[in-house]
Structure formats: C-alpha cells, structure tokens
Design a protein around this motif. Structure first.
Motif, PDB file in Angstrom:
ATOM      1  N   TYR A  15       0.831  -1.201   0.000  1.00 26.59           N
ATOM      2  CA  TYR A  15       0.000   0.000   0.000  1.00 26.59           C
ATOM      3  C   TYR A  15       0.871   1.260   0.000  1.00 26.59           C
ATOM      4  CZ  TYR A  15      -4.446  -2.432   0.735  1.00 26.59           C
ATOM      5  OH  TYR A  15      -5.567  -3.215   0.577  1.00 26.59           O
ATOM      6  N   GLY A  16       1.945   1.246   0.794  1.00 28.97           N
ATOM      7  CA  GLY A  16       2.867   2.380   0.816  1.00 28.97           C
ATOM      8  C   GLY A  16       3.521   2.608  -0.530  1.00 28.97           C
ATOM      9  N   PHE A  17       3.919   1.529  -1.181  1.00 27.81           N
ATOM     10  CA  PHE A  17       4.502   1.602  -2.520  1.00 27.81           C
ATOM     11  C   PHE A  17       3.517   2.256  -3.482  1.00 27.81           C
ATOM     12  CE2 PHE A  17       4.973  -0.564  -6.689  1.00 27.81           C
ATOM     13  CZ  PHE A  17       6.232  -0.108  -7.025  1.00 27.81           C
ATOM     14  N   SER A  18       2.261   1.870  -3.396  1.00 28.27           N
ATOM     15  CA  SER A  18       1.220   2.423  -4.267  1.00 28.27           C
ATOM     16  C   SER A  18       1.067   3.923  -4.068  1.00 28.27           C
ATOM     17  CB  SER A  18      -0.126   1.747  -3.980  1.00 28.27           C
ATOM     18  OG  SER A  18      -0.012   0.366  -4.128  1.00 28.27           O
ATOM     19  N   VAL A  19       1.078   4.339  -2.825  1.00 22.95           N
ATOM     20  CA  VAL A  19       0.936   5.764  -2.518  1.00 22.95           C
ATOM     21  C   VAL A  19       2.123   6.548  -3.059  1.00 22.95           C
ATOM     22  CG1 VAL A  19       0.895   7.443  -0.622  1.00 22.95           C
ATOM     23  CG2 VAL A  19      -0.549   5.407  -0.520  1.00 22.95           C
ATOM     24  N   ILE A  20       3.324   6.027  -2.885  1.00 22.51           N
ATOM     25  CA  ILE A  20       4.522   6.719  -3.380  1.00 22.51           C
ATOM     26  C   ILE A  20       4.482   6.858  -4.898  1.00 22.51           C
ATOM     27  CG2 ILE A  20       7.030   6.500  -3.664  1.00 22.51           C
ATOM     28  CD1 ILE A  20       7.037   5.339  -0.781  1.00 22.51           C
ATOM     29  N   VAL A  21       4.073   5.812  -5.596  1.00 19.91           N
ATOM     30  CA  VAL A  21       3.996   5.860  -7.057  1.00 19.91           C
ATOM     31  C   VAL A  21       2.969   6.906  -7.499  1.00 19.91           C
ATOM     32  CG1 VAL A  21       3.348   4.555  -9.127  1.00 19.91           C
ATOM     33  CG2 VAL A  21       4.816   3.504  -7.404  1.00 19.91           C
ATOM     34  N   ALA A  22       1.803   6.900  -6.879  1.00 24.53           N
ATOM     35  CA  ALA A  22       0.765   7.876  -7.242  1.00 24.53           C
ATOM     36  C   ALA A  22       1.214   9.297  -6.912  1.00 24.53           C
ATOM     37  CB  ALA A  22      -0.533   7.543  -6.523  1.00 24.53           C
ATOM     38  N   LEU A  23       1.801   9.491  -5.741  1.00 19.00           N
ATOM     39  CA  LEU A  23       2.288  10.820  -5.365  1.00 19.00           C
ATOM     40  C   LEU A  23       3.384  11.308  -6.303  1.00 19.00           C
ATOM     41  CD1 LEU A  23       2.366  10.809  -1.463  1.00 19.00           C
ATOM     42  CD2 LEU A  23       0.939  12.189  -2.966  1.00 19.00           C
ATOM     43  N   GLY A  24       4.206  10.392  -6.783  1.00 16.83           N
ATOM     44  CA  GLY A  24       5.247  10.770  -7.741  1.00 16.83           C
ATOM     45  C   GLY A  24       4.651  11.368  -9.000  1.00 16.83           C
ATOM     46  N   ILE A  27       3.276  14.879  -8.055  1.00 18.13           N
ATOM     47  CA  ILE A  27       4.378  15.836  -7.887  1.00 18.13           C
ATOM     48  C   ILE A  27       4.989  16.196  -9.229  1.00 18.13           C
ATOM     49  CG2 ILE A  27       6.695  16.124  -6.923  1.00 18.13           C
ATOM     50  CD1 ILE A  27       5.658  14.474  -4.488  1.00 18.13           C
ATOM     51  N   GLY A  28       5.137  15.211 -10.121  1.00 16.66           N
ATOM     52  CA  GLY A  28       5.642  15.486 -11.468  1.00 16.66           C
ATOM     53  C   GLY A  28       4.760  16.466 -12.210  1.00 16.66           C
ATOM     54  N   TYR A  29       3.466  16.329 -12.011  1.00 20.59           N
ATOM     55  CA  TYR A  29       2.527  17.258 -12.650  1.00 20.59           C
ATOM     56  C   TYR A  29       2.635  18.649 -12.023  1.00 20.59           C
ATOM     57  CZ  TYR A  29      -1.780  19.508 -14.053  1.00 20.59           C
ATOM     58  OH  TYR A  29      -2.695  20.397 -14.544  1.00 20.59           O
ATOM     59  N   MET A  30       2.727  18.710 -10.710  1.00 19.20           N
ATOM     60  CA  MET A  30       2.786  20.000 -10.021  1.00 19.20           C
ATOM     61  C   MET A  30       4.077  20.754 -10.328  1.00 19.20           C
ATOM     62  SD  MET A  30       1.049  18.894  -6.382  1.00 19.20           S
ATOM     63  CE  MET A  30       1.619  20.346  -5.548  1.00 19.20           C
ATOM     64  N   LYS A  31       5.188  20.037 -10.414  1.00 14.53           N
ATOM     65  CA  LYS A  31       6.479  20.695 -10.645  1.00 14.53           C
ATOM     66  C   LYS A  31       6.699  21.063 -12.108  1.00 14.53           C
ATOM     67  CE  LYS A  31      10.020  19.824  -7.851  1.00 14.53           C
ATOM     68  NZ  LYS A  31      11.218  19.106  -7.417  1.00 14.53           N
ATOM     69  N   ALA A  32       6.336  20.153 -13.010  1.00 15.63           N
ATOM     70  CA  ALA A  32       6.674  20.360 -14.418  1.00 15.63           C
ATOM     71  C   ALA A  32       5.449  20.471 -15.324  1.00 15.63           C
ATOM     72  CB  ALA A  32       7.567  19.217 -14.900  1.00 15.63           C
ATOM     73  N   GLY A  33       4.275  20.344 -14.766  1.00 13.75           N
ATOM     74  CA  GLY A  33       3.076  20.388 -15.593  1.00 13.75           C
ATOM     75  C   GLY A  33       2.952  19.188 -16.508  1.00 13.75           C
ATOM     76  N   SER A  37       3.202  12.291 -16.689  1.00 15.03           N
ATOM     77  CA  SER A  37       3.620  11.849 -15.352  1.00 15.03           C
ATOM     78  C   SER A  37       2.417  11.630 -14.452  1.00 15.03           C
ATOM     79  CB  SER A  37       4.540  12.884 -14.696  1.00 15.03           C
ATOM     80  OG  SER A  37       5.807  12.848 -15.273  1.00 15.03           O
ATOM     81  N   LEU A  38       1.476  12.550 -14.505  1.00 20.05           N
ATOM     82  CA  LEU A  38       0.270  12.427 -13.695  1.00 20.05           C
ATOM     83  C   LEU A  38      -0.504  11.168 -14.081  1.00 20.05           C
ATOM     84  CD1 LEU A  38      -1.703  13.607 -11.600  1.00 20.05           C
ATOM     85  CD2 LEU A  38      -2.760  14.877 -13.482  1.00 20.05           C
ATOM     86  N   ALA A  39      -0.703  10.981 -15.371  1.00 22.15           N
ATOM     87  CA  ALA A  39      -1.462   9.816 -15.844  1.00 22.15           C
ATOM     88  C   ALA A  39      -0.769   8.512 -15.470  1.00 22.15           C
ATOM     89  CB  ALA A  39      -1.663   9.899 -17.348  1.00 22.15           C
ATOM     90  N   ALA A  40       0.543   8.443 -15.695  1.00 30.16           N
ATOM     91  CA  ALA A  40       1.282   7.216 -15.383  1.00 30.16           C
ATOM     92  C   ALA A  40       1.306   6.962 -13.882  1.00 30.16           C
ATOM     93  CB  ALA A  40       2.705   7.308 -15.933  1.00 30.16           C
ATOM     94  N   GLY A  41       1.557   8.002 -13.099  1.00 26.77           N
ATOM     95  CA  GLY A  41       1.604   7.845 -11.649  1.00 26.77           C
ATOM     96  C   GLY A  41       0.282   7.370 -11.080  1.00 26.77           C
ATOM     97  N   LEU A  42      -0.811   7.988 -11.532  1.00 30.74           N
ATOM     98  CA  LEU A  42      -2.117   7.584 -11.024  1.00 30.74           C
ATOM     99  C   LEU A  42      -2.522   6.205 -11.535  1.00 30.74           C
ATOM    100  CD1 LEU A  42      -4.108  10.950 -11.165  1.00 30.74           C
ATOM    101  CD2 LEU A  42      -3.019   9.851  -9.185  1.00 30.74           C
ATOM    102  N   SER A  48      -1.279  -0.674  -8.530  1.00 32.00           N
ATOM    103  CA  SER A  48      -0.543  -1.171  -7.368  1.00 32.00           C
ATOM    104  C   SER A  48      -1.430  -1.240  -6.128  1.00 32.00           C
ATOM    105  CB  SER A  48       0.668  -0.289  -7.082  1.00 32.00           C
ATOM    106  OG  SER A  48       1.591  -0.348  -8.142  1.00 32.00           O
ATOM    107  N   ALA A  49      -2.307  -0.263  -5.955  1.00 39.30           N
ATOM    108  CA  ALA A  49      -3.224  -0.279  -4.811  1.00 39.30           C
ATOM    109  C   ALA A  49      -4.182  -1.471  -4.914  1.00 39.30           C
ATOM    110  CB  ALA A  49      -3.996   1.029  -4.725  1.00 39.30           C
ATOM    111  N   ALA A  50      -4.689  -1.711  -6.116  1.00 33.32           N
ATOM    112  CA  ALA A  50      -5.560  -2.869  -6.313  1.00 33.32           C
ATOM    113  C   ALA A  50      -4.803  -4.169  -6.042  1.00 33.32           C
ATOM    114  CB  ALA A  50      -6.134  -2.872  -7.730  1.00 33.32           C
ATOM    115  N   ALA A  51      -3.555  -4.216  -6.490  1.00 29.85           N
ATOM    116  CA  ALA A  51      -2.721  -5.397  -6.247  1.00 29.85           C
ATOM    117  C   ALA A  51      -2.405  -5.548  -4.759  1.00 29.85           C
ATOM    118  CB  ALA A  51      -1.438  -5.310  -7.063  1.00 29.85           C
ATOM    119  N   ALA A  52      -2.200  -4.435  -4.057  1.00 31.13           N
ATOM    120  CA  ALA A  52      -1.957  -4.484  -2.613  1.00 31.13           C
ATOM    121  C   ALA A  52      -3.184  -5.053  -1.900  1.00 31.13           C
ATOM    122  CB  ALA A  52      -1.613  -3.097  -2.079  1.00 31.13           C
TER     123      ALA A  52
END
Length: 110
Positions: A15-24, A27-33, A37-42, A48-52
């Motif tokens: 679950y933690g791994f899933s959150v880090i991937v989504a947050l990445g 953050i990629g969207y917020m920093k660089a627009g 990155s947003l689509a891939a991260g989410l 990953s969350a479903a797999a968790a």
C-alpha cells in the motif's frame, strides 16, 4: 457449525509503494506540468493499490504486483540511466526493484 474465515493482514508495504507511485505522478505534474507523469503515476499507483488489496486478501496472489513492479523497474530504471537524476526516477526504480524482489521471495516461499 460456524465457519470462521482467516483474515490475512494488510500488505502495508505494498500500500505504501502504491501511494509513493501515485504521489510521484502528482508531484511530477505540479512541478513540471507533466500530464503524462500524472497519468502514469495515477494509473500505476491505482494498479498497485488494487494489487496491494489483492495480496492482502489472498497472500499467494502476487502476480499483478510482481508484474507492475517489474514494469516500473524497467521504465523508471531506463529513465534514471538516461537522466542520472535520482528524483523521481531513481527512487521509484529502486523501490520497484525492492518490491519485485519482495514479491518474488514471497512467491517462492509460500
């Protein structure tokens, strides 16, 4: 006669791994627009969350998390090798490799 089902414990590391991937991705969207990155991260965070959830409910059903971790390891590892930047590619690649090793170990020992 009552039948009690054995509840597996939640796979908190996954679950933690899933959150880090989504947050990445966020953050990629917020920093660089970066919408990719947003689509891939989410997307990968959601998978990953479903797999968790799946590995928490059925500890031997590890394949979705294993494959997701391997794909992320390859994609983010390649990106890290090209850019040499640890954040975020190196971090996600390293965590993905660790998660893939963890899932492989669980698969072989259960």
């Amino acid at each position: 006669m009552t039948v009690e089902s054995k509840m597996a414990s939640p796979d908190l590391l996954s679950y933690g791994f899933s959150v880090i991937v989504a947050l990445g991705g966020v953050i990629g969207y917020m920093k660089a627009g970066s919408i990719p990155s947003l689509a891939a991260g989410l997307t990968f965070g959601g998978i990953s969350a479903a797999a968790a959830h799946q590995t928490s409910a059925h500890p031997r059903n590890l394949w979705v998390m294993l494959v997701t971790s391997l794909v992320l390891s390859g994609v983010m590892g390649t990106r890290f090798m090209k850019t040499g930047k640890f954040m975020p590619a190196g971090l996600v690649a390293g965590l993905s490799v660790a998660q893939a090793v963890r899932m492989s170990y669980r698969l072989m020992n259960e």
